[in-house]
Motif scaffolding. Structure first.
Motif, PDB file in Angstrom:
ATOM      1  N   ALA A 218       0.809  -1.222   0.000  1.00 16.46           N
ATOM      2  CA  ALA A 218       0.000   0.000   0.000  1.00 16.46           C
ATOM      3  C   ALA A 218       0.845   1.277   0.000  1.00 16.46           C
ATOM      4  O   ALA A 218       0.302   2.385  -0.011  1.00 16.46           O
ATOM      5  CB  ALA A 218      -0.936   0.002   1.205  1.00 16.46           C
ATOM      6  N   THR A 219       2.173   1.144   0.012  1.00 17.37           N
ATOM      7  CA  THR A 219       3.054   2.310   0.056  1.00 17.37           C
ATOM      8  C   THR A 219       2.853   3.199  -1.172  1.00 17.37           C
ATOM      9  O   THR A 219       2.913   2.732  -2.310  1.00 17.37           O
ATOM     10  CB  THR A 219       4.535   1.869   0.119  1.00 17.37           C
ATOM     11  OG1 THR A 219       4.752   1.120   1.316  1.00 17.37           O
ATOM     12  CG2 THR A 219       5.465   3.070   0.092  1.00 17.37           C
ATOM     13  N   LYS A 220       2.645   4.477  -0.921  1.00 17.39           N
ATOM     14  CA  LYS A 220       2.450   5.431  -2.015  1.00 17.39           C
ATOM     15  C   LYS A 220       3.180   6.734  -1.683  1.00 17.39           C
ATOM     16  O   LYS A 220       2.979   7.310  -0.626  1.00 17.39           O
ATOM     17  CB  LYS A 220       0.962   5.717  -2.231  1.00 17.39           C
ATOM     18  CG  LYS A 220       0.149   4.524  -2.727  1.00 17.39           C
ATOM     19  CD  LYS A 220      -1.285   4.915  -3.031  1.00 17.39           C
ATOM     20  CE  LYS A 220      -2.126   3.713  -3.424  1.00 17.39           C
ATOM     21  NZ  LYS A 220      -1.606   3.025  -4.622  1.00 17.39           N
ATOM     22  N   GLY A 221       4.040   7.173  -2.587  1.00 13.91           N
ATOM     23  CA  GLY A 221       4.700   8.462  -2.444  1.00 13.91           C
ATOM     24  C   GLY A 221       5.657   8.555  -1.273  1.00 13.91           C
ATOM     25  O   GLY A 221       5.880   9.653  -0.751  1.00 13.91           O
ATOM     26  N   PHE A 222       6.275   7.433  -0.871  1.00 12.19           N
ATOM     27  CA  PHE A 222       7.240   7.460   0.230  1.00 12.19           C
ATOM     28  C   PHE A 222       8.549   8.058  -0.273  1.00 12.19           C
ATOM     29  O   PHE A 222       9.155   7.561  -1.209  1.00 12.19           O
ATOM     30  CB  PHE A 222       7.467   6.049   0.778  1.00 12.19           C
ATOM     31  CG  PHE A 222       8.467   5.972   1.900  1.00 12.19           C
ATOM     32  CD1 PHE A 222       8.180   6.536   3.130  1.00 12.19           C
ATOM     33  CD2 PHE A 222       9.689   5.340   1.728  1.00 12.19           C
ATOM     34  CE1 PHE A 222       9.101   6.471   4.174  1.00 12.19           C
ATOM     35  CE2 PHE A 222      10.609   5.259   2.763  1.00 12.19           C
ATOM     36  CZ  PHE A 222      10.305   5.834   3.990  1.00 12.19           C
TER      37      PHE A 222
ATOM     38  N   ILE B 198       8.480   6.855  -3.778  1.00 14.76           N
ATOM     39  CA  ILE B 198       8.227   5.465  -4.146  1.00 14.76           C
ATOM     40  C   ILE B 198       6.771   5.076  -3.946  1.00 14.76           C
ATOM     41  O   ILE B 198       6.184   5.297  -2.892  1.00 14.76           O
ATOM     42  CB  ILE B 198       9.106   4.515  -3.316  1.00 14.76           C
ATOM     43  CG1 ILE B 198      10.583   4.804  -3.561  1.00 14.76           C
ATOM     44  CG2 ILE B 198       8.766   3.060  -3.608  1.00 14.76           C
ATOM     45  CD1 ILE B 198      11.202   4.155  -4.721  1.00 14.76           C
ATOM     46  N   THR B 199       6.212   4.452  -4.968  1.00 13.64           N
ATOM     47  CA  THR B 199       4.922   3.773  -4.909  1.00 13.64           C
ATOM     48  C   THR B 199       5.134   2.380  -5.499  1.00 13.64           C
ATOM     49  O   THR B 199       5.821   2.240  -6.512  1.00 13.64           O
ATOM     50  CB  THR B 199       3.858   4.525  -5.725  1.00 13.64           C
ATOM     51  OG1 THR B 199       3.635   5.813  -5.134  1.00 13.64           O
ATOM     52  CG2 THR B 199       2.541   3.756  -5.768  1.00 13.64           C
ATOM     53  N   PHE B 200       4.570   1.348  -4.869  1.00 21.90           N
ATOM     54  CA  PHE B 200       4.715  -0.010  -5.387  1.00 21.90           C
ATOM     55  C   PHE B 200       3.593  -0.334  -6.363  1.00 21.90           C
ATOM     56  O   PHE B 200       2.433   0.000  -6.127  1.00 21.90           O
ATOM     57  CB  PHE B 200       4.716  -1.031  -4.243  1.00 21.90           C
ATOM     58  CG  PHE B 200       6.023  -1.140  -3.535  1.00 21.90           C
ATOM     59  CD1 PHE B 200       7.085  -1.824  -4.102  1.00 21.90           C
ATOM     60  CD2 PHE B 200       6.207  -0.545  -2.303  1.00 21.90           C
ATOM     61  CE1 PHE B 200       8.308  -1.920  -3.458  1.00 21.90           C
ATOM     62  CE2 PHE B 200       7.429  -0.630  -1.640  1.00 21.90           C
ATOM     63  CZ  PHE B 200       8.478  -1.326  -2.223  1.00 21.90           C
ATOM     64  N   ASN B 201       3.946  -1.024  -7.448  1.00 17.84           N
ATOM     65  CA  ASN B 201       2.912  -1.498  -8.365  1.00 17.84           C
ATOM     66  C   ASN B 201       2.409  -2.874  -7.900  1.00 17.84           C
ATOM     67  O   ASN B 201       2.842  -3.391  -6.870  1.00 17.84           O
ATOM     68  CB  ASN B 201       3.419  -1.524  -9.813  1.00 17.84           C
ATOM     69  CG  ASN B 201       4.506  -2.564 -10.059  1.00 17.84           C
ATOM     70  OD1 ASN B 201       4.774  -3.441  -9.235  1.00 17.84           O
ATOM     71  ND2 ASN B 201       5.146  -2.476 -11.226  1.00 17.84           N
ATOM     72  N   ALA B 202       1.524  -3.468  -8.665  1.00 12.69           N
ATOM     73  CA  ALA B 202       0.885  -4.716  -8.255  1.00 12.69           C
ATOM     74  C   ALA B 202       1.866  -5.880  -8.155  1.00 12.69           C
ATOM     75  O   ALA B 202       1.595  -6.881  -7.473  1.00 12.69           O
ATOM     76  CB  ALA B 202      -0.239  -5.069  -9.226  1.00 12.69           C
TER      77      ALA B 202
END
Length: 383
Positions: A339-343, A350-354
């Motif tokens: 669920a990380t978004k914009g870290f 960083i945002t993780f994809n699927a």
């Protein structure tokens, strides 16, 4: 009355002991790091160790995570898949580690990821770029839910280099690669796909084995074809051998490669004028980069390479997920990571994809005057 007093006395003695035992097993957040501290890519291992330790030191100085100090357990995989598997098994089954960093090279990280997934242990590789780390087979395979990475994947860096080469009038390339290494094979295949789709020509596409030291047979084919560029998607030790032999045999074109080139042991004199894709440049003026470079130099006395940066970044991503989850339980941590978004990290937000891959940019570096020089940056894809 005596029996009651005796019972109370036993409870009074046992309860504190039980409490101490519980605190002793849960008063630290424990992370296992699997990295090649010896073997043919030991400079990678040292950089990864230092990057992870720097991040943990910073967290511990600020109170740790979940109110606990963080403890790092090291395992040397020697850049050998069997050693990596044994290390992962020991850390998980004997040491009861539930959070892993590693492996470092794709050929070691992939078996580690399989063991972690089977045991539902969270694993984030700082540096393994093979798509098969998180999805196997790739593409279209099964997502390993407990496995993530802190770096871009090989398909992206091969695409970036192919576009750069074509836009800089390198219209004919040759490719040589280790056919026993997923990292090298994946990069070679992706580079050929994107380069030829973009209008480039590849007449020489030759494989060798990891044990080879004499590359004259395939280099004879390369030189006869006279390409503008020789793409060598391998680790620095092999790159040094191939490049030196190619120059000795009269190759005049440009060498190009990938992030496996990033090592203080790269033969910069031989590969002068060459290009390679990498995860960051220490010359990037952004505050996140310069603050990290300063902290690393203050602690270790040297400028961090991409391996050290990615280990620092991967450790911070992992610990931020622990903090967000409010727990070091692997299932809760992997949900928080996904669920990380914009870290905000050294290499960007960083945002993780699927597939458990960070959406991030890439740097193209040139060896100029014996040093790495940032040429351009490629923005991340939205996938």
């Amino acid at each position: 009355m005596r029996k009651l007093l005796s019972a109370l006395l036993i409870v009074a003695i046992v309860a504190p002991l039980a409490g101490c035992g519980s605190a002793g097993s849960s008063n630290k957040v424990r992370i296992g790091l699997i990295t090649p501290l010896t073997g043919d890519v030991k400079t990678y291992g040292e950089s990864v160790k230092q990057g992870a330790e720097l991040a943990i030191d910073q967290w511990n100085k600020n109170g740790g995570v979940l109110g606990k100090q963080i403890e790092l357990s090291l395992a040397d995989d020697k850049n050998d898949p069997a050693e990596a598997s044994a290390a992962a098994t020991k850390l998980i089954t004997q040491d009861k580690i539930k959070l892993l960093l590693g492996g470092v090279t794709s050929k070691c990280a992939i078996p580690v990821s399989e063991i972690a997934e089977k045991n539902q242990v969270l694993d984030i590789s700082p540096t393994a770029t093979s798509p098969k780390l998180t999805v196997d087979p790739w593409p279209g395979g099964t997502r390993k839910e407990y496995v993530f990475r802190a770096c871009f994947i090989d398909d992206f860096q091969a695409s970036a280099m192919s576009q750069f080469a074509l836009s800089n009038n390198m219209k004919k390339a040759a490719v040589v690669y280790d056919n026993g290494n997923d990292y090298c094979v994946g990069l070679a295949q992706s580079f050929r796909k994107y380069y030829t789709q973009g209008g480039g020509t590849i007449n020489v596409y030759e494989a060798y084995s990891q044990s080879d030291t004499d590359f004259s047979a395939i280099l004879t084919k390369v030189i006869a074809d006279n390409p503008d560029m020789l793409y060598i998607p391998d680790y620095y030790g092999t790159v040094n051998l191939i490049a030196k032999q190619a120059r000795a045999m009269g190759f005049k074109g440009t060498f190009a490669g990938a992030d496996g080139w990033d090592s203080p042991d790269l033969d910069v004199q031989t590969v002068e004028g060459s290009y390679f894709t990498n995860h960051y440049s220490p010359d990037d003026p952004r505050p996140e980069v310069q603050n990290f470079v300063k902290a690393y130099k203050d602690k270790y006395g040297t400028v961090p390479d991409a391996l050290g940066m990615l280990a620092y970044e991967g450790t911070n991503l992992l610990l931020n997920a622990v903090k967000t989850a409010g727990s070091d339980d692997p299932t809760k941590v992997k949900d928080a990571l996904q669920a990380t978004k914009g870290f905000t990290t050294v290499s960007g937000d960083i945002t993780f994809n699927a597939d458990g891959n960070p959406i991030k940019g890439i740097a193209i570096l040139k060896i100029s005057g014996g040093k790495q020089e940032l040429v351009t940056s490629v923005k991340p894809t939205s996938e």
